[in-house]
Design an enzyme around this catalytic site. Structure first.
Site, PDB file in Angstrom:
ATOM      1  N   HIS A 153       0.881  -1.233   0.187  1.00  0.00           N
ATOM      2  CA  HIS A 153       0.061  -0.062   0.142  1.00  0.00           C
ATOM      3  C   HIS A 153       0.868   1.320  -0.041  1.00  0.00           C
ATOM      4  O   HIS A 153       2.017   1.156   0.299  1.00  0.00           O
ATOM      5  CB  HIS A 153      -0.830  -0.040   1.357  1.00  0.00           C
ATOM      6  CG  HIS A 153      -0.036  -0.064   2.603  1.00  0.00           C
ATOM      7  ND1 HIS A 153       0.274   1.031   3.063  1.00  0.00           N
ATOM      8  CD2 HIS A 153       0.168  -0.946   3.345  1.00  0.00           C
ATOM      9  CE1 HIS A 153       1.060   0.858   4.370  1.00  0.00           C
ATOM     10  NE2 HIS A 153       0.832  -0.513   4.229  1.00  0.00           N
ATOM     11  N   GLU A 241      -3.094  -7.039   7.167  1.00  0.00           N
ATOM     12  CA  GLU A 241      -1.927  -6.885   8.023  1.00  0.00           C
ATOM     13  C   GLU A 241      -1.564  -7.766   9.261  1.00  0.00           C
ATOM     14  O   GLU A 241      -2.581  -8.292   9.469  1.00  0.00           O
ATOM     15  CB  GLU A 241      -1.690  -5.543   8.428  1.00  0.00           C
ATOM     16  CG  GLU A 241      -0.580  -4.996   9.149  1.00  0.00           C
ATOM     17  CD  GLU A 241       0.865  -4.863   8.709  1.00  0.00           C
ATOM     18  OE1 GLU A 241       1.241  -6.087   8.103  1.00  0.00           O
ATOM     19  OE2 GLU A 241       1.398  -3.938   8.465  1.00  0.00           O
TER      20      GLU A 241
END
Length: 446
Positions: A153, A241
């Site tokens: 990201h 994550e």
């Protein structure tokens, strides 16, 4: 042209799939694939390889030879015959291919004297891993994606201010303005990589973590693609994550990260959170889903025929490193030597000529070293470029011998049982040290 497959009843409730073809040189009983009612392969029964060669080359000759008097319909029949013969040898199951790789290689090594290039091409095509195949239901198995592109990201609030994690759930951390611009530029880079193939019929399919920053990165990347270029998107929670444990205490987290360095980055589990080993377990499940999607072409519509499909995985730094570790079977030590992706940094796993994905097709050796890969890991990626599915790199460290340290001593004639490896703990010595530590301090005299 795809071959037509017909089903006929077999023993024990199984179904035998055979290519349906009007060519007399194609014997329907030549090669059968039996499937039970629960879709488990029961039998693959090829005849002798001489007969295989004779039928294949006859079909190839029928397809390549033509006369001025032949009609277009007969030409189509010959093409269909050759296609059916080639498809005859293809299998939907990679595990089946692995078990029979030697049989196919033996067939390909048969004498090819006085055969035309067309005939040899048909034989070589039997081992093609990038071609369409048929499964037991007659469904076309699509071409494997050209690339799997891994993208971290863009810059997020947490990247510039760790205190954001104390008041915002990790899953709701957003991109910064810089992160959004990074995502837009990343999309342009991905498009440039794909268009370097100079092919018109290409598409992208995305897998994305459900966190806000990855979904925003996905939207930014998508700015580079028109509607017809995007085959689809799948939100995949297993790509999230590493879990650090709900709202984070900044000072406490700094202590935890320092402890992780001492304990080991792979096995250290954060309180109420995950270790990299935990991430490895869920990524293993995702990898199996991805492999299944690749095998059946689930990311393409049934009517699609794109030969240049590109998968893009938008996720997080550690998750992507664990994904690579799992895919290429890297050791814990090798994983711990890797560096994190930069924001919108990407690595490209590209299909080599043998049909396996390799990091060495797109990236240079220096780029892989900068990522933290050793020379041996890079050498394995070079092997991956040419290897076929099911083959084993016997020279690769993780295949066995590198785990043992006694070979050199054995060759020199040392007494192996008398030698204690230096990394083995001396229990008695440890007990003495512990006992001394527990002794009360001796009073100092004036």
């Amino acid at each position: 042209m795809a071959a037509t497959v017909v089903a006929s009843p077999g023993a024990s409730g199984s179904t035998i799939l055979r290519p349906a073809c009007s060519q007399p040189t194609l014997e329907n009983s030549f090669f059968g694939c039996c499937w039970s009612r629960n879709r488990v392969p029961l039998l693959h029964h090829p005849l002798d390889f001489k007969g295989a060669k004779r039928i294949l080359l006859t079909a190839a000759a029928a397809s390549s030879s033509s006369s001025s008097s032949s009609s277009s319909s007969s030409s189509m029949e010959r093409d269909s015959a050759a296609a059916a013969t080639a498809d005859f040898f293809r299998t939907p199951a990679q595990s089946w291919r692995s078990q029979n790789i030697k049989r196919f290689e033996h067939l390909r090594r048969l004498e090819l004297d006085n055969n035309t290039e067309k005939e040899i091409a048909v034989l070589n095509n039997l081992m093609s891993v990038g071609s369409e195949q048929q499964n037991h239901n007659g469904t076309i198995l699509r071409t494997r994606p050209k690339r799997i592109i891994l993208v971290r990201h863009g810059q997020s609030e947490g990247n510039i201010d760790e205190s954001a994690y104390t008041r915002i759930p990790d899953s709701k951390i957003a991109l910064t303005e810089v992160g959004w611009k990074q995502a837009v530029q990343c999309g342009k880079k991905i498009r440039h990589v794909i268009e370097s193939d100079h092919e018109e019929n290409w598409q992208v399919y995305f897998y994305v973590s459900p966190y806000r920053r990855t979904l925003q990165t996905l939207r930014g990347i998508g700015m580079a693609f028109e509607r017809h270029r995007i085959a689809g998107v799948r939100e995949e929670p297993r790509l999230r994550e590493q879990d650090f444990g709900n709202f984070q205490n900044r000072e406490r987290m700094q202590l935890e990260k320092a402890a992780r360095i001492r304990y080991g980055r792979f096995f250290y589990r954060f309180p109420n959170g995950e270790s990299a080993a935990d991430v490895y377990d869920r990524i293993t499940g995702f990898r199996e889903t991805l492999r299944s999607d690749i095998d059946v072409g689930r990311f393409q519509r049934p009517e699609a025929s794109s030969k240049n499909m590109n998968l893009v995985i938008v996720s997080h730094g550690l998750t992507l490193r664990v994904f690579l570790m799992r895919w290429y079977k890297w050791t814990v030590e090798q994983f711990e030597g890797l560096w994190n992706f930069g924001n919108t940094g990407m690595l490209v796993m590209e299909l080599g000529p043998g049909g396996r994905y390799s990091l060495a097709v797109h990236q240079t050796a220096d780029e892989l070293r900068a990522f933290g890969m050793t020379d041996k890991m890079i050498a394995d990626q070079e092997w991956q470029k040419k290897a076929r599915p099911g083959e084993l790199n016997v020279d690769w460290d993780t295949s066995g011998p590198s785990f043992f340290t006694h070979f050199e001593a054995m060759e020199r004639g040392f007494d192996l049982e008398a030698e204690i490896p230096p990394d083995v703990a001396r229990v008695e010595t440890e007990r003495i040290i512990i006992a001394r530590r527990m002794e009360p301090p001796v009073a100092q005299s004036n």
